[in-house]
Design a protein around this motif. Structure first.
Motif, PDB file in Angstrom:
ATOM      1  N   GLN A  10      -5.984  13.081  -1.335  1.00 28.15           N
ATOM      2  CA  GLN A  10      -5.268  11.929  -0.785  1.00 28.15           C
ATOM      3  C   GLN A  10      -5.359  10.831  -1.829  1.00 28.15           C
ATOM      4  OE1 GLN A  10      -3.702  11.875   2.143  1.00 28.15           O
ATOM      5  NE2 GLN A  10      -3.113   9.730   2.271  1.00 28.15           N
ATOM      6  N   LEU A  11      -4.214  10.431  -2.359  1.00 27.87           N
ATOM      7  CA  LEU A  11      -4.162   9.382  -3.365  1.00 27.87           C
ATOM      8  C   LEU A  11      -3.639   8.112  -2.722  1.00 27.87           C
ATOM      9  CD1 LEU A  11      -4.440   8.565  -6.346  1.00 27.87           C
ATOM     10  CD2 LEU A  11      -2.079   9.331  -6.678  1.00 27.87           C
ATOM     11  N   GLU A  12      -4.419   7.030  -2.808  1.00 33.28           N
ATOM     12  CA  GLU A  12      -4.045   5.759  -2.187  1.00 33.28           C
ATOM     13  C   GLU A  12      -3.992   4.662  -3.242  1.00 33.28           C
ATOM     14  OE1 GLU A  12      -6.849   5.062   0.920  1.00 33.28           O
ATOM     15  OE2 GLU A  12      -6.140   6.741   2.149  1.00 33.28           O
ATOM     16  N   PRO A  50       0.822  -1.211   0.000  1.00 34.81           N
ATOM     17  CA  PRO A  50       0.000   0.000   0.000  1.00 34.81           C
ATOM     18  C   PRO A  50       0.858   1.263   0.000  1.00 34.81           C
ATOM     19  CG  PRO A  50      -0.787  -1.589   1.618  1.00 34.81           C
ATOM     20  CD  PRO A  50       0.542  -2.088   1.146  1.00 34.81           C
ATOM     21  N   GLN A  51       0.412   2.273  -0.761  1.00 31.38           N
ATOM     22  CA  GLN A  51       1.096   3.555  -0.809  1.00 31.38           C
ATOM     23  C   GLN A  51       0.057   4.655  -0.713  1.00 31.38           C
ATOM     24  OE1 GLN A  51       4.283   3.819  -3.828  1.00 31.38           O
ATOM     25  NE2 GLN A  51       3.817   1.700  -4.352  1.00 31.38           N
ATOM     26  N   SER A  52       0.423   5.737  -0.047  1.00 34.90           N
ATOM     27  CA  SER A  52      -0.506   6.836   0.156  1.00 34.90           C
ATOM     28  C   SER A  52       0.241   8.155   0.013  1.00 34.90           C
ATOM     29  CB  SER A  52      -1.163   6.738   1.542  1.00 34.90           C
ATOM     30  OG  SER A  52      -2.060   7.797   1.746  1.00 34.90           O
ATOM     31  N   PHE A  53      -0.391   9.129  -0.675  1.00 34.85           N
ATOM     32  CA  PHE A  53       0.254  10.410  -0.932  1.00 34.85           C
ATOM     33  C   PHE A  53      -0.753  11.540  -0.710  1.00 34.85           C
ATOM     34  CE2 PHE A  53       1.901   7.091  -3.668  1.00 34.85           C
ATOM     35  CZ  PHE A  53       3.258   7.111  -3.364  1.00 34.85           C
ATOM     36  N   SER A  54      -0.362  12.534   0.088  1.00 33.27           N
ATOM     37  CA  SER A  54      -1.205  13.704   0.348  1.00 33.27           C
ATOM     38  C   SER A  54      -0.672  14.882  -0.466  1.00 33.27           C
ATOM     39  CB  SER A  54      -1.196  14.054   1.838  1.00 33.27           C
ATOM     40  OG  SER A  54      -1.701  12.990   2.612  1.00 33.27           O
ATOM     41  N   GLN A  55      -1.600  15.662  -1.028  1.00 34.13           N
ATOM     42  CA  GLN A  55      -1.197  16.732  -1.923  1.00 34.13           C
ATOM     43  C   GLN A  55      -2.109  17.948  -1.775  1.00 34.13           C
ATOM     44  OE1 GLN A  55      -2.109  14.037  -5.042  1.00 34.13           O
ATOM     45  NE2 GLN A  55       0.001  13.868  -5.747  1.00 34.13           N
ATOM     46  N   LYS A  56      -1.533  19.103  -2.039  1.00 31.19           N
ATOM     47  CA  LYS A  56      -2.329  20.312  -2.196  1.00 31.19           C
ATOM     48  C   LYS A  56      -2.429  20.594  -3.686  1.00 31.19           C
ATOM     49  CE  LYS A  56      -0.658  24.452  -1.374  1.00 31.19           C
ATOM     50  NZ  LYS A  56      -0.182  25.666  -0.663  1.00 31.19           N
ATOM     51  N   VAL A  57      -3.647  20.718  -4.176  1.00 34.07           N
ATOM     52  CA  VAL A  57      -3.884  20.870  -5.607  1.00 34.07           C
ATOM     53  C   VAL A  57      -4.482  22.247  -5.878  1.00 34.07           C
ATOM     54  CG1 VAL A  57      -5.139  19.980  -7.605  1.00 34.07           C
ATOM     55  CG2 VAL A  57      -4.219  18.388  -5.900  1.00 34.07           C
ATOM     56  N   SER A  58      -3.868  22.968  -6.806  1.00 31.42           N
ATOM     57  CA  SER A  58      -4.385  24.267  -7.235  1.00 31.42           C
ATOM     58  C   SER A  58      -4.864  24.136  -8.664  1.00 31.42           C
ATOM     59  CB  SER A  58      -3.291  25.340  -7.144  1.00 31.42           C
ATOM     60  OG  SER A  58      -2.813  25.476  -5.822  1.00 31.42           O
ATOM     61  N   ILE A  59      -6.064  24.619  -8.928  1.00 30.37           N
ATOM     62  CA  ILE A  59      -6.665  24.531 -10.261  1.00 30.37           C
ATOM     63  C   ILE A  59      -6.985  25.934 -10.745  1.00 30.37           C
ATOM     64  CG2 ILE A  59      -8.631  23.691 -11.599  1.00 30.37           C
ATOM     65  CD1 ILE A  59      -8.801  21.363  -9.662  1.00 30.37           C
ATOM     66  N   LYS A  60      -6.613  26.202 -11.975  1.00 28.68           N
ATOM     67  CA  LYS A  60      -6.893  27.509 -12.560  1.00 28.68           C
ATOM     68  C   LYS A  60      -7.464  27.305 -13.948  1.00 28.68           C
ATOM     69  CE  LYS A  60      -4.780  31.944 -13.804  1.00 28.68           C
ATOM     70  NZ  LYS A  60      -3.516  32.740 -13.845  1.00 28.68           N
ATOM     71  N   VAL A  61      -8.563  27.964 -14.222  1.00 30.88           N
ATOM     72  CA  VAL A  61      -9.140  27.942 -15.567  1.00 30.88           C
ATOM     73  C   VAL A  61      -9.491  29.379 -15.920  1.00 30.88           C
ATOM     74  CG1 VAL A  61     -11.427  27.383 -14.619  1.00 30.88           C
ATOM     75  CG2 VAL A  61     -10.971  27.075 -17.056  1.00 30.88           C
TER      76      VAL A  61
END
Length: 254
Positions: free
Chosen positions: A105-107, A84-95
């Motif tokens: 959180q990607l698991e 198992p692997q888990s990754f936490s991220q801050k995501v910024s979206i601009k349109v």
């Protein structure tokens, strides 16, 4: 009348931006596993690669020429992440001129890929689960039926999956990996063979560029990896842009 692809991307991104901070009852939906990137180009979600080990994914630092689309030798046998692997991220979206942030959180476990989206204050927005065949989405009813969070999951694969796997599931597109040049702080579409003023990069072109002789070939998707810790891909600051759709995605590991 078919919806213009750029307008479709703008609508999807606008729905995502408008949804941040919303809470409410959730609903379970089953999603398509293929998403359109441009006219006559789409990416279909790939199974989790066997023994997926992101920290040792090194091809990004080795420039490659623009080859014809290669037939992948990868098979779907023995698919699944061994641990198992888990990754936490801050995501910024601009349109366009609008922008917002969310936490993800990607698991990765076995044959399952799970992506959880949270508003900055922690309110649950959506949970996507892909088992290698089907994609389900549990999300706030306030997001509406037009919310297409599967596009975000597809982007995660385009960013992190091995290039061989991406090529095998990219239709009507052409993936190029190598180093992107930077000139005066601006991005260049050219992949170069030197590390001077360059960073690891993936670019996706339309099929038309395979027969085009123009030097002004424009990418549909560009992914740039600002790596600060050796070659550990999952610890890189990442920038994904889709110029035609005026769409930008920034990922910062937490």
């Amino acid at each position: 009348m078919p919806l213009n692809l750029n307008a479709k991307w703008l609508a999807i991104a606008a729905l995502l931006l408008a949804s941040l901070g919303l809470t409410g009852c959730s609903e379970l939906l089953f999603r398509q596993t293929c998403v359109g990137l441009a006219k006559d180009m789409r990416y279909c979600l790939a199974p989790l690669p066997h023994d997926f080990a992101p920290p040792t994914d090194k091809p990004l630092t080795k420039p490659t020429a623009k080859p014809a689309i290669m037939a992948s030798q990868q098979t779907d046998s023995n698919i699944g992440v061994s641990s198992p692997q888990s990754f936490s991220q801050k995501v910024s979206i601009k349109v366009g001129k609008e922008s917002h942030e969310l936490l993800t959180q990607l698991e990765l476990e076995g044959e399952r890929m799970t992506l959880v989206g949270l508003a900055p204050l922690g309110q649950a927005l959506f949970t996507l689960v892909y088992d290698g065949n089907t994609l389900s989405s549990e999300q706030s009813v306030l997001l509406g039926d037009n919310f297409k969070a599967e596009y975000l999951m597809a982007m995660m694969q385009l960013i992190y999956w091995p290039e061989q796997s991406i090529r095998a599931h990219l239709e009507g597109g052409h993936l190029v990996t190598g180093l992107c040049d930077t000139v005066g702080g601006n991005q260049s579409d050219t992949l170069v063979d030197t590390r001077m003023n360059t960073i690891p990069c993936r670019q996706i072109y339309s099929q038309d560029t395979l027969i085009s002789k123009s030097a002004l070939q424009t990418h549909v998707v560009q992914i740039r990896y600002q790596q600060n810790v050796g070659d550990v891909l999952w610890q890189a600051h990442i920038s994904l842009t889709m110029p035609q759709a005026k769409f930008e995605l920034e990922i910062e590991p937490i």
